[in-house]
Design a protein around this motif. Sequence first.
Motif, short mmCIF file in Angstrom:
data_model
loop_
_atom_site.label_atom_id
_atom_site.label_comp_id
_atom_site.label_asym_id
_atom_site.label_seq_id
_atom_site.Cartn_x
_atom_site.Cartn_y
_atom_site.Cartn_z
N LEU A 41 -1.70 5.43 -6.60
CA LEU A 41 -2.80 5.83 -5.72
C LEU A 41 -2.51 7.25 -5.25
O LEU A 41 -1.43 7.52 -4.71
N TRP A 46 -0.59 8.82 5.59
CA TRP A 46 -0.57 7.44 5.09
C TRP A 46 0.78 6.79 5.39
O TRP A 46 0.85 5.67 5.89
N SER A 84 -7.45 -5.43 -0.97
CA SER A 84 -7.67 -5.53 -2.41
C SER A 84 -6.40 -5.97 -3.13
O SER A 84 -6.43 -6.85 -4.00
N LEU A 85 -5.28 -5.37 -2.76
CA LEU A 85 -4.01 -5.76 -3.38
C LEU A 85 -3.69 -7.22 -3.07
O LEU A 85 -3.19 -7.95 -3.93
N ALA A 129 2.26 1.75 -3.52
CA ALA A 129 1.26 2.26 -4.47
C ALA A 129 1.18 3.78 -4.43
O ALA A 129 0.99 4.44 -5.47
N LEU A 164 -5.45 -2.40 -7.16
CA LEU A 164 -5.92 -1.34 -6.30
C LEU A 164 -7.44 -1.24 -6.41
O LEU A 164 -7.98 -1.41 -7.52
N VAL A 211 -7.36 -0.87 0.58
CA VAL A 211 -6.22 -0.96 -0.33
C VAL A 211 -5.40 -2.22 -0.04
O VAL A 211 -5.05 -2.97 -0.96
N VAL A 254 -9.95 3.10 4.49
CA VAL A 254 -9.28 3.27 3.20
C VAL A 254 -8.04 2.39 3.11
O VAL A 254 -7.84 1.65 2.13
N ASP A 289 -8.11 4.48 -7.75
CA ASP A 289 -6.82 5.16 -7.94
C ASP A 289 -6.78 6.56 -7.36
O ASP A 289 -5.72 7.19 -7.33
N ALA A 328 0.83 -1.21 0.00
CA ALA A 328 0.00 0.00 0.00
C ALA A 328 0.86 1.26 0.00
O ALA A 328 0.52 2.26 -0.64
#
Length: 790
Positions: A366, A377, A493-494, A360, A500, A490, A486, A503, A357
Amino acid sequence: MDEDKFVVLFPPPNVTASLHLGHALTSSVQDVFVRWNRMSGKTTLWIPGTDHAGIATHAVVERKIWKEEGRTRHDLGKDAFVSEIWNFKHKNRDFITEQLRRLGLSFDWSREYFTLSQNLSQSVTEAFCRLYEKGLIYQDRRLVNWSCAFRSSVSDIEVEKIKLDQPTKLRIPGEEKEVEFGVISSFAYPVVDSDEKLLISTTRLETMMADMAVAVNPGDSRYRHLVGRRVQHPIIQGRELPIIADSFVDREFASGVVKITPGHDYTDFEVGRRHNLDVVEMLEDDGRVSPQVALVGGMTRFEARRKLKEVLGVMGLFHGDKEHPTVLPICSRSGDVIEPRLKKQWFLDCRGMADKALEAVETNRLTFIPDYNRKVWREWLSDVQDWCLSRQLWWGHQIPVYCHKESGQTVCARTLGEAKHYFATKLGLDEKIIQLSQDEDVLDTWFSSALLPFSALGWPTQTPDLAAYFPQQLMETGQDILFFWVARMVMLSLELTGKLPFDKVLLHGMVRDSHGRKMSKSLGNVIDPLDVVDGVSLEELHARLESGNLDPREVEKVKEGQRKDFPNGIATCGADALRLTLCSYNVKNVDINFNVEHAESKRRFCNKVWQSFKFIFHHFGENYKPDYHFQLRGNESGTDMWILSRLSHTVQSCDQHFRSYDLHVVTSALLTFWHQDLCDVYLESVKPVFASQDVERQRTVWQILHLCADTFLRSMAPFMPFICEELYQRLPYSEGRKAESVCVATYPKPEMYPWSNENVDTSMSSVQEMISHVQKLRKDYKMMGSKSQG
């Protein structure tokens, strides 16, 4: 990402709670972007749904049952309690759906989901099993946030940190008396075979019953001679605690000596590991002291605190309480004080997923809006901890791990039949006689919601919807759940799809009241969006409190808050005004202070739009039809060219700021154009034309007014769909020029409005300045008399 599609997932509201202004902001912003993309020619999909919200639902329904029947969920039993929740869910879901529809939201209702429905439950089970099979899900005994009221672990988002600067008494669930916080207690541990005593200061005196050591800083000369010796526990006979040296101890805090309680404190747990200390627990799941604990066994933890002060005082070892600033962890759902508890739980190893993540974002696959969230993040995911997945609740996705009763062996399986087949093969038994029990814990609600970008479209089955609409283009949600939702979307999902989930992430701030306070039921400042739409009296607001689940002791306090904030209730504003108000705030700000007066102002603007269209329709006449394509006729005045220039600037501004996700600039441009440029200036300037006999000039003005009206309606429609649809259907068009609805009409594009003219703008600005100056002079010199005097 597919440039011809725009797919977005609605963050699911809790199924047992009515929507608040935070939901209204999210839904309004998302709907505006969905409508803009639809009108820009893209295939759009907006997926609605609701969340089963494990702990929140437990809290709401159990309060309801207690108020109505005087019973707890334990009195009802699991099956009856879960049945109550389903009944409550079915009733409340209809109300939530009604709220969403009343706001004019253009969802695809055929794809509505519920996170506890059968198909999504299958997705959750599959995700758990795949992660388990990869070795990422494991079981361990660790300290977790524990809510004694719920008898369950809770996530960090359910823990509200309350800062107390002075001694404060609070009501705590399960306690008859108020409990004082914001104080620190001091007591002494006698050193074994010595006359010395070590003074200890603590805000949680009751945990001394689980102390396993006392610690000093290795560089503290006051206590160097005592390191390695022992102190006598004053309450528990025969328990001697080692005096250890550890550099984490602050020599300047209190006496410079601290108690070490590995079973009830995160820092102490790590200290205990470093020094190989045993771990002792003193609390039961409900917050009572374990019966086997000396002196205070069976008491609530705060009763034990009072008892220990009393006994230590008699022994001459209690040194009193002092005021002490405290940050108190409170369960936002129950109001209980959170306790660190050592519990066996299921965990998800997040380190590898977090690295993906992070990568990305570093590679800009992302992106965040606003961009400063990249730093947040990075900070969160660089120090990510393993995720505690299990909750000791009855409402949720039960963990798909099965235990063979005779052997005690466990297996993770997608179904009971699969689990039986596994044990039949492994143990050589007949499936029919195998007895299994499923793990009773349920999964953290955030686990199921983290799967939604693909589970809501049918994953793990490769459905046409999954192929067509995953990944999505945008996630729009609150900044406060950047990590809780969030990041987890991510990561999972990955890990599970290799893609992703979206995006771009647009994060809005927290909606607060007009004073900047967080909206909470205890303050009485929570606003139901429909109360802004329909209006509500102060008496009605009070009546809801009486029939709601709020603690009766809090009702009068909340009423007083409502009297201050809404002395006259809330005026009827309508859905368009509410949507426009919410989108007029800069949603990228950390805090968004909502003021009902702002909605009332936007309601007046809606009325201005309606009245100005009546004026325009009146001057069009009954049979007017505009030309198929607008073009200059050659007899335009300077004012005509100026309004066309302002219209061109407005369209350009809308296009630019839609693309930069600055909706407040878009709405400002549209309000300024219609209210100030068109109504205040242009409509006033053309009144003499309508009063004249110059038909050619009138036709020119009609064309310009029609272009302005049509452009404004199509530009404003994403924000104000109701009034714009009504007026769009009344606006005359040439045959074949009118779309079936304004929501599928083409959004105005800058290249279709080539009339920007800096010279005309400058000249009109000079004229307006002169007019303003003259008006000021007339006012200053009292020259504003009647016409006969003028």
